[in-house]
Write an enzyme that holds these catalytic residues in place. Structure first.
Site, PDB file in Angstrom:
ATOM      1  N   ASN A  54       0.807  -1.210   0.000  1.00  0.00           N
ATOM      2  CA  ASN A  54       0.000   0.000   0.000  1.00  0.00           C
ATOM      3  C   ASN A  54       0.846   1.269   0.000  1.00  0.00           C
ATOM      4  O   ASN A  54       0.327   2.361   0.213  1.00  0.00           O
ATOM      5  CB  ASN A  54      -0.943  -0.002   1.212  1.00  0.00           C
ATOM      6  CG  ASN A  54      -2.036  -1.036   1.069  1.00  0.00           C
ATOM      7  OD1 ASN A  54      -2.445  -1.355  -0.038  1.00  0.00           O
ATOM      8  ND2 ASN A  54      -2.505  -1.576   2.181  1.00  0.00           N
TER       9      ASN A  54
ATOM     10  N   CYS B 114       2.825   6.340   7.902  1.00  0.00           N
ATOM     11  CA  CYS B 114       4.198   6.812   7.864  1.00  0.00           C
ATOM     12  C   CYS B 114       4.790   6.479   6.495  1.00  0.00           C
ATOM     13  O   CYS B 114       4.654   5.360   6.002  1.00  0.00           O
ATOM     14  CB  CYS B 114       5.012   6.147   8.979  1.00  0.00           C
ATOM     15  SG  CYS B 114       6.689   6.772   9.139  1.00  0.00           S
TER      16      CYS B 114
ATOM     17  N   HIS C 246       3.110   2.444   2.067  1.00  0.00           N
ATOM     18  CA  HIS C 246       3.452   3.116   3.316  1.00  0.00           C
ATOM     19  C   HIS C 246       4.125   2.100   4.241  1.00  0.00           C
ATOM     20  O   HIS C 246       4.181   0.910   3.940  1.00  0.00           O
ATOM     21  CB  HIS C 246       2.226   3.757   3.977  1.00  0.00           C
ATOM     22  CG  HIS C 246       1.102   2.819   4.272  1.00  0.00           C
ATOM     23  ND1 HIS C 246      -0.201   3.222   4.450  1.00  0.00           N
ATOM     24  CD2 HIS C 246       1.066   1.457   4.441  1.00  0.00           C
ATOM     25  CE1 HIS C 246      -0.964   2.183   4.715  1.00  0.00           C
ATOM     26  NE2 HIS C 246      -0.215   1.112   4.716  1.00  0.00           N
TER      27      HIS C 246
END
Length: 367
Positions: free
Chosen positions: A259, A296, A261
């Protein structure tokens, strides 16, 4: 029996995509009863009265001899509503305590969840996205994870998912020792839907629920009793100054998932970076809870903060600079060998919160 013209594990999604499930009951009907569906598969135009679960199970019987299925020690349970898989803990998955690391356990939980999604025909390009989700560029992201491990050995993990509220879904796991069948761990998580383009959270639509609820238990099934579910306990936010910290942690490229991240298991490793060495040397991790607040990215720099949690009756107190890792972490006498810590992961640049958590540590057994 429903027969697919071409079906193996690799192409299971494609085979199921050829099937159209007609006449499903309305939204969330699967929570009350097993919906019937008319299933037709190309190129045949004949129709069979099968539930989606029965269609998947029928296809799985035909792919059972494939190489992937022979090597993977797992599959759907008899009712098709959960998935079990066996694992042998390998040498590189063992930490300094000579047992499987908590990151290993978390990765296996994620692996089983992904294999479960693939086994019912959902895509693995975004951790089990349904056809509607892929069409709308939606993905699942972790909002909460709670893991308790009592023992780590050759294990079998069972997992299942179910609806949780308007904006999320829940996935639970039970870990059993293969040799004895003893329950040696449990885990629960909450996943919410995010738009892959805007990176904003989105409500789970009825169309998406219809796609995955047919593969969920008809009645709520929980790995933890809701009455004693530690994952639901509020976690206080740590404030500066704190006694223990590890600053300037940087994601590696290998920490990014499909994804785009940082993978949720990486957060666990960051939390453990700020645990005091005297605890690592004398204790082992028994339970961890993480609430994920913000995704993040690879370019972010992260600070990991840790403080001792003291429990006084029903009140929780976080200890900062005056705390001691060797202090008693609770006022209850029967917990004198258990230490509890609160954790905060934040962006180094502006202090924005990424995740907060709690860990429980038990005294290492004499080996």
């Amino acid at each position: 029996m429903l027969k697919f013209p071409y079906c193996n594990v690799t192409d299971l999604n494609q085979a199921l995509a050829q099937c159209r499930f007609v006449g499903l009951l309305g939204p969330l009907a699967s929570r009350r009863q097993s919906p019937r569906a008319v299933v037709s598969c190309s190129p045949s135009s004949s129709e069979f009265s099968l539930t989606p679960v029965q269609a998947v199970m029928s296809c799985q019987q035909q792919v059972g001899s494939s190489l992937v299925n022979r090597l993977r020690l797992g599959g759907l349970t008899e009712d098709g509503l959960s998935y079990k898989e066996k694992f042998i803990i390998r040498g590189f998955e063992v930490g300094i305590n000579k047992i499987a690391t908590i990151e290993t356990i978390a990765n296996l939980l994620q692996e089983v969840g992904s294999n479960h999604a693939q086994s019912v025909g959902f895509s693995t390009d975004g951790f089990g996205t349904t056809p509607t989700m892929r069409k709308l560029h939606l993905i699942w992201v972790t909002a909460r994870m709670h893991i308790e491990v009592y023992k780590r050995d050759v294990i079998e993990i069972e997992t299942w998912s179910q609806n949780e509220g308007r904006i999320g879904t829940r996935r639970d796991w039970i870990l059993n020792e293969v040799a004895t069948g003893e329950v040696i761990g449990r885990a629960t998580s909450k996943w919410v839907m995010m738009n892959q383009d805007t990176r904003r959270m989105q409500k789970v639509s009825d169309d998406v629920k219809e796609e995955y609820l047919v593969f969920c238990p008809r009645e709520p099934r929980l790995a933890f009793s809701e009455k004693n579910n530690k994952s639901l306990k509020r976690i206080a936010k740590l404030e500066d100054p704190v006694r223990y910290s590890k600053l300037g942690l940087k994601p590696r490229r290998a920490d990014l998932d499909m994804n785009q991240h940082v993978n949720n298991v990486t957060y666990i490793g960051w939390v453990l970076e700020s645990i005091p060495k005297e605890i690592i040397d004398t204790h082992e991790l028994q339970a961890i809870t993480l609430f994920y607040r913000r995704e993040c990215q690879q370019y972010n720099v992260v600070d990991s903060l840790t403080g001792l949690e003291l429990t006084e009756g029903s009140k929780t107190v976080s200890v900062g600079t005056n705390g001691s890792a060797t202090a008693t972490a609770t006022t209850r006498e029967d917990d004198h060998d258990c230490h509890r810590f609160l954790h905060l992961l934040r962006l180094s640049s502006d202090g924005r919160e990424i995740s907060r958590g709690r860990t429980e540590w038990r005294k290492k057994p004499t080996r």
